[in-house]
Design an enzyme around this catalytic site. Sequence first.
Site, PDB file in Angstrom:
ATOM      1  N   HIS A  40       0.839  -1.202   0.000  1.00 19.01           N
ATOM      2  CA  HIS A  40       0.000   0.000   0.000  1.00 19.01           C
ATOM      3  C   HIS A  40       0.868   1.243   0.000  1.00 19.01           C
ATOM      4  O   HIS A  40       0.862   2.023   0.958  1.00 19.01           O
ATOM      5  CB  HIS A  40      -0.947  -0.009   1.211  1.00 19.01           C
ATOM      6  CG  HIS A  40      -2.077  -0.964   1.036  1.00 19.01           C
ATOM      7  ND1 HIS A  40      -2.689  -1.615   2.060  1.00 19.01           N
ATOM      8  CD2 HIS A  40      -2.684  -1.398  -0.089  1.00 19.01           C
ATOM      9  CE1 HIS A  40      -3.628  -2.404   1.588  1.00 19.01           C
ATOM     10  NE2 HIS A  40      -3.636  -2.290   0.278  1.00 19.01           N
ATOM     11  N   HIS A  72      -0.144 -10.591   2.421  1.00 17.98           N
ATOM     12  CA  HIS A  72      -1.211 -10.996   3.345  1.00 17.98           C
ATOM     13  C   HIS A  72      -1.914 -12.283   2.902  1.00 17.98           C
ATOM     14  O   HIS A  72      -2.907 -12.685   3.505  1.00 17.98           O
ATOM     15  CB  HIS A  72      -2.200  -9.848   3.566  1.00 17.98           C
ATOM     16  CG  HIS A  72      -2.693  -9.228   2.314  1.00 17.98           C
ATOM     17  ND1 HIS A  72      -2.343  -7.964   1.925  1.00 17.98           N
ATOM     18  CD2 HIS A  72      -3.473  -9.720   1.344  1.00 17.98           C
ATOM     19  CE1 HIS A  72      -2.912  -7.707   0.758  1.00 17.98           C
ATOM     20  NE2 HIS A  72      -3.598  -8.755   0.383  1.00 17.98           N
ATOM     21  N   CYS A  94       3.554 -13.556   3.682  1.00 12.93           N
ATOM     22  CA  CYS A  94       4.395 -13.380   4.866  1.00 12.93           C
ATOM     23  C   CYS A  94       4.391 -14.679   5.683  1.00 12.93           C
ATOM     24  O   CYS A  94       3.323 -15.274   5.894  1.00 12.93           O
ATOM     25  CB  CYS A  94       3.841 -12.236   5.709  1.00 12.93           C
ATOM     26  SG  CYS A  94       4.663 -12.065   7.292  1.00 12.93           S
ATOM     27  N   GLU A 124      -6.686 -10.950   3.694  1.00 11.92           N
ATOM     28  CA  GLU A 124      -5.951 -11.847   4.608  1.00 11.92           C
ATOM     29  C   GLU A 124      -6.929 -12.815   5.291  1.00 11.92           C
ATOM     30  O   GLU A 124      -6.682 -14.024   5.396  1.00 11.92           O
ATOM     31  CB  GLU A 124      -5.204 -11.041   5.681  1.00 11.92           C
ATOM     32  CG  GLU A 124      -4.449 -11.945   6.658  1.00 11.92           C
ATOM     33  CD  GLU A 124      -3.864 -11.220   7.856  1.00 11.92           C
ATOM     34  OE1 GLU A 124      -3.396 -10.076   7.706  1.00 11.92           O
ATOM     35  OE2 GLU A 124      -3.873 -11.813   8.951  1.00 11.92           O
ATOM     36  N   THR A 161      -3.795 -10.864  11.583  1.00  9.82           N
ATOM     37  CA  THR A 161      -2.526 -10.458  12.228  1.00  9.82           C
ATOM     38  C   THR A 161      -2.538  -9.025  12.768  1.00  9.82           C
ATOM     39  O   THR A 161      -1.733  -8.698  13.636  1.00  9.82           O
ATOM     40  CB  THR A 161      -1.355 -10.604  11.236  1.00  9.82           C
ATOM     41  OG1 THR A 161      -1.681  -9.878  10.044  1.00  9.82           O
ATOM     42  CG2 THR A 161      -1.091 -12.049  10.891  1.00  9.82           C
ATOM     43  N   CYS A 189       0.378 -10.037  14.788  1.00  4.58           N
ATOM     44  CA  CYS A 189       1.746  -9.652  14.454  1.00  4.58           C
ATOM     45  C   CYS A 189       1.958  -8.288  15.087  1.00  4.58           C
ATOM     46  O   CYS A 189       1.134  -7.383  14.895  1.00  4.58           O
ATOM     47  CB  CYS A 189       1.910  -9.561  12.942  1.00  4.58           C
ATOM     48  SG  CYS A 189       3.407  -8.676  12.493  1.00  4.58           S
ATOM     49  N   SER A 217      -2.896   3.616   2.956  1.00  3.13           N
ATOM     50  CA  SER A 217      -2.368   2.656   3.928  1.00  3.13           C
ATOM     51  C   SER A 217      -3.032   2.881   5.281  1.00  3.13           C
ATOM     52  O   SER A 217      -2.818   3.911   5.932  1.00  3.13           O
ATOM     53  CB  SER A 217      -0.850   2.831   4.038  1.00  3.13           C
ATOM     54  OG  SER A 217      -0.386   2.364   5.274  1.00  3.13           O
ATOM     55  N   ASN A 219      -2.556   1.510   8.145  1.00  2.00           N
ATOM     56  CA  ASN A 219      -1.698   1.617   9.336  1.00  2.00           C
ATOM     57  C   ASN A 219      -0.960   2.954   9.373  1.00  2.00           C
ATOM     58  O   ASN A 219      -0.657   3.466  10.438  1.00  2.00           O
ATOM     59  CB  ASN A 219      -0.776   0.399   9.455  1.00  2.00           C
ATOM     60  CG  ASN A 219       0.377   0.429   8.498  1.00  2.00           C
ATOM     61  OD1 ASN A 219       1.378   1.078   8.749  1.00  2.00           O
ATOM     62  ND2 ASN A 219       0.225  -0.257   7.364  1.00  2.00           N
ATOM     63  N   SER A 261       4.254  -0.098   5.303  1.00  2.00           N
ATOM     64  CA  SER A 261       4.411  -0.372   3.872  1.00  2.00           C
ATOM     65  C   SER A 261       5.171   0.767   3.184  1.00  2.00           C
ATOM     66  O   SER A 261       5.063   0.935   1.980  1.00  2.00           O
ATOM     67  CB  SER A 261       3.033  -0.572   3.239  1.00  2.00           C
ATOM     68  OG  SER A 261       2.147   0.441   3.664  1.00  2.00           O
TER      69      SER A 261
HETATM   70  S1  SF4 Z   1       2.334  -6.773   9.370  1.00  2.00           S
HETATM   71 FE1  SF4 Z   1       3.220  -8.644  10.218  1.00  2.00          FE
HETATM   72  S2  SF4 Z   1       1.999 -10.298   9.345  1.00  2.00           S
HETATM   73 FE2  SF4 Z   1       1.619  -8.500   8.084  1.00  2.00          FE
HETATM   74  S3  SF4 Z   1       3.123  -8.619   6.459  1.00  2.00           S
HETATM   75 FE3  SF4 Z   1       4.052  -7.369   8.061  1.00  2.00          FE
HETATM   76  S4  SF4 Z   1       5.238  -8.845   9.284  1.00  2.00           S
HETATM   77 FE4  SF4 Z   1       3.788 -10.027   8.055  1.00  2.00          FE
END
Ligand code: SF4
Length: 277
Positions: A40, A72, A94, A124, A161, A189, A217, A219, A261
């Site tokens: 992203h 994902h 991942c 995911e 995750t 994660c 993105s 996050n 990302s």
């Molecule tokens: S956030 Fe965690 S689970 Fe998702 S791709 Fe990154 S390392 Fe892997």
Amino acid sequence: MKVVVADRAGVCYGVRRALEIVESELRKGRKLATLGPLIHNPQAVKRLEERGVKVVQDIAELDDGAIVMPSHGVPKAIREAAERAGLQVVDATCPFVAKVHRVVRRLAEHGYEVVVIGDPGHSEVKGILSAAGENAVVVSSVQDVEGLDWTAKKVGIVCQTTQTPEHFGEIVGRIAARAAEVVAHNTICYATHDRQSAARSIAPKVDAMFVVGGRNSANTNRLAEICRECGVRTYHIETADEIDPEALRGCTVVGLTAGASTPDWVIEEVKSRLEAL
Ligand code: SF4
């Protein structure tokens, strides 16, 4: 002016690995496409496109070459369709996500009804669900849990995750209160969580925060929100060109963080520009 970079910022392990896999395939001279954007981050995707990596939304758009499965993961049916279409499948799932697939497969084999805590619309989650067999369900809220009958059931729980530990704990508790047996695997994660804590720890100590990453993105948007919650002037930017020199007037120290990302080179460019200004 000093630039303080958060000690956890930028691409996570899984995204870095996916980028490295694509690099190595390009070095082999492969004709490559990715299923959806590889990450992203519009700048990274554009760079890949300039090097011939096509972004497709559907396997049917391709006649030949290799298709990269995103970090994902994807539902089993998509991978099988790619293989049937004669495409080479490059798996950039991942390892943390691949582990969740293994866990749910094992739970289903041992007779557990699998519950995936997460967003049912996210790919995911769709991937995890496809590995978990027919009886698996997704729950995203306490209301979802209350609407299902858990009596006398043997339930195996995992989560997307990116879920928070608090949400995971609450849902597991609700199901455990009613089911006959519960096995819960914490498959969170902590990459996102660690970036958020690192941003929280520097934001109150700087005059302004720069959060670098795609506007698409989730996050990165969350990181910017967290910085604003800390009461600091926050700028969410995608590239160094978006830095407004006026924003730096009077600043003696600025903070820099980036979503999971955002590639290193984008962060480096922003850092250099901030230092130059
Ligand atoms: S956030 Fe965690 S689970 Fe998702 S791709 Fe990154 S390392 Fe892997």
